[in-house]
Design a protein around this motif. Structure first.
Motif, short mmCIF file in Angstrom:
data_model
loop_
_atom_site.label_atom_id
_atom_site.label_comp_id
_atom_site.label_asym_id
_atom_site.label_seq_id
_atom_site.Cartn_x
_atom_site.Cartn_y
_atom_site.Cartn_z
N VAL A 46 87.07 45.86 33.11
CA VAL A 46 86.70 45.67 31.37
C VAL A 46 85.97 44.35 31.06
O VAL A 46 84.98 44.75 30.47
CB VAL A 46 87.93 44.77 30.66
N LEU A 47 85.69 43.57 32.53
CA LEU A 47 84.42 42.09 32.45
C LEU A 47 83.30 43.29 33.16
O LEU A 47 82.26 43.05 32.34
CB LEU A 47 85.38 42.09 33.46
N SER A 48 83.21 44.34 33.43
CA SER A 48 82.21 44.93 34.00
C SER A 48 81.12 45.48 32.94
O SER A 48 79.83 45.62 32.85
CB SER A 48 82.46 45.91 35.90
N SER A 49 82.28 46.57 32.45
CA SER A 49 81.66 46.67 31.52
C SER A 49 80.65 45.77 30.38
O SER A 49 79.51 46.23 29.82
CB SER A 49 82.59 47.42 30.53
N VAL A 50 81.38 44.39 30.01
CA VAL A 50 80.85 43.83 29.01
C VAL A 50 79.49 43.41 30.22
O VAL A 50 78.32 43.46 29.29
CB VAL A 50 81.65 42.57 28.76
N GLN A 51 79.51 43.17 31.02
CA GLN A 51 78.11 42.72 32.29
C GLN A 51 77.50 43.89 31.78
O GLN A 51 76.21 43.15 31.61
CB GLN A 51 78.44 42.31 33.34
N PHE A 52 77.84 44.99 31.98
CA PHE A 52 76.71 46.17 32.37
C PHE A 52 76.11 46.27 31.19
O PHE A 52 74.46 46.25 30.43
CB PHE A 52 77.71 47.21 32.64
N GLY A 53 76.71 45.89 29.39
CA GLY A 53 75.73 46.16 28.46
C GLY A 53 75.16 44.69 28.16
O GLY A 53 74.11 44.77 27.82
N PHE A 54 75.44 43.85 28.81
CA PHE A 54 74.80 42.41 29.10
C PHE A 54 73.75 42.52 29.21
O PHE A 54 72.69 42.27 29.19
CB PHE A 54 75.63 41.15 29.00
N ILE A 55 73.55 42.97 30.86
CA ILE A 55 72.50 43.52 31.46
C ILE A 55 71.92 44.37 30.42
O ILE A 55 70.33 44.38 30.82
CB ILE A 55 72.41 44.05 32.83
N THR A 56 72.21 45.72 30.17
CA THR A 56 70.97 46.44 29.25
C THR A 56 70.59 45.67 27.99
O THR A 56 69.27 45.89 27.79
CB THR A 56 72.53 47.26 28.93
N GLY A 57 71.45 45.18 27.40
CA GLY A 57 71.03 44.10 26.19
C GLY A 57 69.32 43.28 26.78
O GLY A 57 68.69 42.93 25.87
N THR A 58 69.64 42.54 27.77
CA THR A 58 68.65 41.61 28.52
C THR A 58 67.47 42.22 28.66
O THR A 58 66.54 41.77 28.11
CB THR A 58 69.43 40.71 29.28
N LEU A 59 67.51 43.31 29.61
CA LEU A 59 66.80 44.17 29.78
C LEU A 59 65.82 44.53 28.06
O LEU A 59 64.68 44.59 28.29
CB LEU A 59 67.18 45.42 30.43
N VAL A 60 66.15 45.28 28.05
CA VAL A 60 65.57 45.48 26.03
C VAL A 60 65.00 44.41 25.70
O VAL A 60 63.88 44.49 24.90
CB VAL A 60 66.73 46.01 25.04
N PHE A 61 65.49 43.53 25.28
CA PHE A 61 65.18 41.98 24.82
C PHE A 61 64.06 41.37 25.15
O PHE A 61 63.17 41.43 24.72
CB PHE A 61 66.04 40.93 24.49
N ALA A 62 63.64 41.59 26.93
CA ALA A 62 63.16 41.32 27.69
C ALA A 62 61.88 42.28 27.72
O ALA A 62 60.59 41.71 27.37
CB ALA A 62 63.34 40.87 29.01
N PHE A 63 61.97 42.78 27.45
CA PHE A 63 60.85 44.52 27.65
C PHE A 63 60.47 44.18 26.37
O PHE A 63 58.92 45.00 26.44
CB PHE A 63 61.43 45.69 28.59
N LEU A 64 61.00 43.98 25.50
CA LEU A 64 60.47 44.36 23.89
C LEU A 64 60.17 42.56 22.90
O LEU A 64 59.31 42.25 22.25
CB LEU A 64 60.67 44.78 22.85
N MET A 65 60.33 42.24 24.63
CA MET A 65 60.05 40.68 23.84
C MET A 65 60.62 39.91 22.82
O MET A 65 59.82 39.55 21.97
CB MET A 65 58.83 40.14 24.21
N ILE A 66 62.08 40.54 22.11
CA ILE A 66 62.39 40.34 21.26
C ILE A 66 62.14 38.67 20.35
O ILE A 66 62.19 38.07 19.49
CB ILE A 66 63.85 40.48 21.18
N ALA A 67 62.51 37.25 22.04
CA ALA A 67 63.03 36.30 21.48
C ALA A 67 61.99 35.91 21.09
O ALA A 67 61.75 34.36 20.50
CB ALA A 67 63.54 36.05 22.76
N ASP A 68 60.53 36.40 22.26
CA ASP A 68 59.04 35.49 21.56
C ASP A 68 58.61 35.96 20.52
O ASP A 68 57.45 35.41 20.10
CB ASP A 68 58.77 35.20 23.32
N ARG A 69 59.36 37.37 19.75
CA ARG A 69 58.21 38.07 19.00
C ARG A 69 58.32 37.74 17.38
O ARG A 69 57.77 37.62 16.56
CB ARG A 69 58.02 39.03 18.92
N PHE A 70 59.74 37.38 17.27
CA PHE A 70 60.79 37.13 15.99
C PHE A 70 61.89 36.16 16.41
O PHE A 70 62.68 35.81 16.92
CB PHE A 70 61.92 38.36 15.70
N SER A 71 62.21 35.63 15.26
CA SER A 71 62.89 34.26 14.62
C SER A 71 64.38 34.69 15.05
O SER A 71 64.81 34.73 15.01
CB SER A 71 63.58 34.34 12.76
#
Length: 386
Positions: A46-71
């Motif tokens: 249960v917890l590892s699936s959340v962590q794995f989702g978070f890792i995937t999300g942060t990878l996508v966000f970091a690669f696309l620089m979402i936090a630095d390109r959009f509001s």
């Protein structure tokens, strides 16, 4: 520059509300086990699936620089809605193992647009005093993490669905208040294009690298400690014949970490974020090493010891984030925070799965010794820097 006084309180409330989704599944793990037919290994799943989702999300966000390109406020809002929807999907009557894992994965994926984005918003508002601001913000995350255990411990309607509904509603409300009341900060600098190598290049900065490795050592311990605290309480009661309310005590132990984050934020203004991070990491490492002895103490001393550990294990988190944010160029703060979060949570999956395996192979009182590996590595690197 004078800050609008409502910004930090709104961020704190929103961070608490949205991160209540994180352990919503773990708080009702017994009921989920009945629905899916899974055994004790469900704790790690249960917890590892959340962590794995978070890792995937942060990878996508970091690669696309979402936090630095959009509001960042709009990102926070959108991710809060989707994370709440994933959480609510667990209400189905027929819950399969794969539905459970994908729902928790989705929750974790969209939490990548909440936790690090919240810190990015704070960094855009607090050029000075960021350690204090992040102390409150991460404290809110810790309190939000513990909140589902409080709901379960109170046995509202004796129905686990209540935990899912309340945490989902809180997340939606948290997203709404951020998008309406927290505009883009005055110190934020927007990147206009994607720089594929920008994130990895940050590790060439010595201050960033030291803070990141210290954070990784902290993350090896943190989520595994939280996830297996209920097992520690259960083990103690079985050995000593005590009668604890495990959900309520789990809430208290995790929630106290929120207090230590806030206190660490105040102290960081006087002695600096590096020292707070270092000594908190040292304290939690000592608790790891001494953990087998805690199970031999009388109930009151055991609970005091485990509560102090719950405070030490979190106090360094906001200060590591502050060190990371201050070590990178302003236009890459969001990417730096997101990337460090990504690697840190990847490490947490390894320690969670390690303890999941060890808990069935060796005496449960000994498994927490292995959490000391991360803090000791972090301390070594920080000592070299010092």
């Amino acid at each position: 520059m004078t800050h609008k006084p409502h910004i930090l309180p709104v961020l704190i409330l929103a961070q608490f509300a949205c991160t209540s989704l994180w352990f919503a599944g773990n708080a009702i793990v017994d009921d989920i086990a009945l629905k899916t037919g899974l055994g004790p290994e469900i704790i790690g799943y249960v917890l590892s699936s959340v962590q794995f989702g978070f890792i995937t999300g942060t990878l996508v966000f970091a690669f696309l620089m979402i936090a630095d390109r959009f509001s960042p406020s709009k990102i926070f809002f959108i991710c809060a809605l989707f994370a709440a929807a994933c959480n609510l999907s667990l209400l189905v009557a027929e819950l399969s193992k794969w539905h459970l894992l994908f729902a928790r994965f989705g929750t974790g994926f969209f939490l990548a647009g909440i936790y690090p984005i919240g810190m990015k918003i704070a960094a855009d508002y607090y050029e000075n005093g960021l350690g204090k601001a992040l102390g409150f913000l991460v404290g809110a995350l810790v309190l939000g993490t513990s909140f589902p255990y409080l709901l379960q411990g109170l046995e509202l309607n004796s129905n686990s669905d209540t935990v899912l509904i309340i945490t989902s509603v809180l997340a939606v409300v948290g997203g709404i208040v951020v998008v309406f009341f927290v505009p883009n900060g005055p110190f934020g600098k927007r990147s206009t294009n994607i720089k594929i190598k920008a994130g990895i290049s940050l590790f060439r900065i010595p201050a960033f690298r030291t803070a990141a490795i210290g954070y990784f050592g902290h993350m090896w311990e943190l989520y595994a400690f939280w996830a297996f605290t209920p097992l520690a309480l259960f083990t103690y009661t079985a050995l000593n014949g005590s009668n604890f309310s495990i959900p309520l005590l789990t809430f208290v132990i995790i929630a106290l970490g929120g207090l230590s984050c806030a206190l660490g934020g105040y102290l960081a203004q006087k002695i600096g974020s590096f020292k707070i991070a270092y000594y908190a990491l040292l304290g939690s490492a000592l608790f790891c090493i001494l953990s087998p002895l805690l199970f031999k103490l009388p109930p009151v001393l055991f609970l005091i010891g485990w509560s102090l550990w719950g405070m030490a294990v979190t106090a360094d988190s906001p200060q590591f984030s502050s060190l990371v944010a201050n070590a990178v160029p302003p236009e890459l703060k969001g990417t730096g925070l997101t990337l460090v979060n990504c690697f840190g949570f990847a490490i947490s999956i390894i320690s969670i799965q390690l303890l999941t395996i060890l808990s069935t192979q060796i005496n449960p009182t000994l498994i927490f010794l292995f959490l000391g590996i991360g803090p000791l590595i972090g301390l070594y690197v920080m000592t070299q820097k010092k």
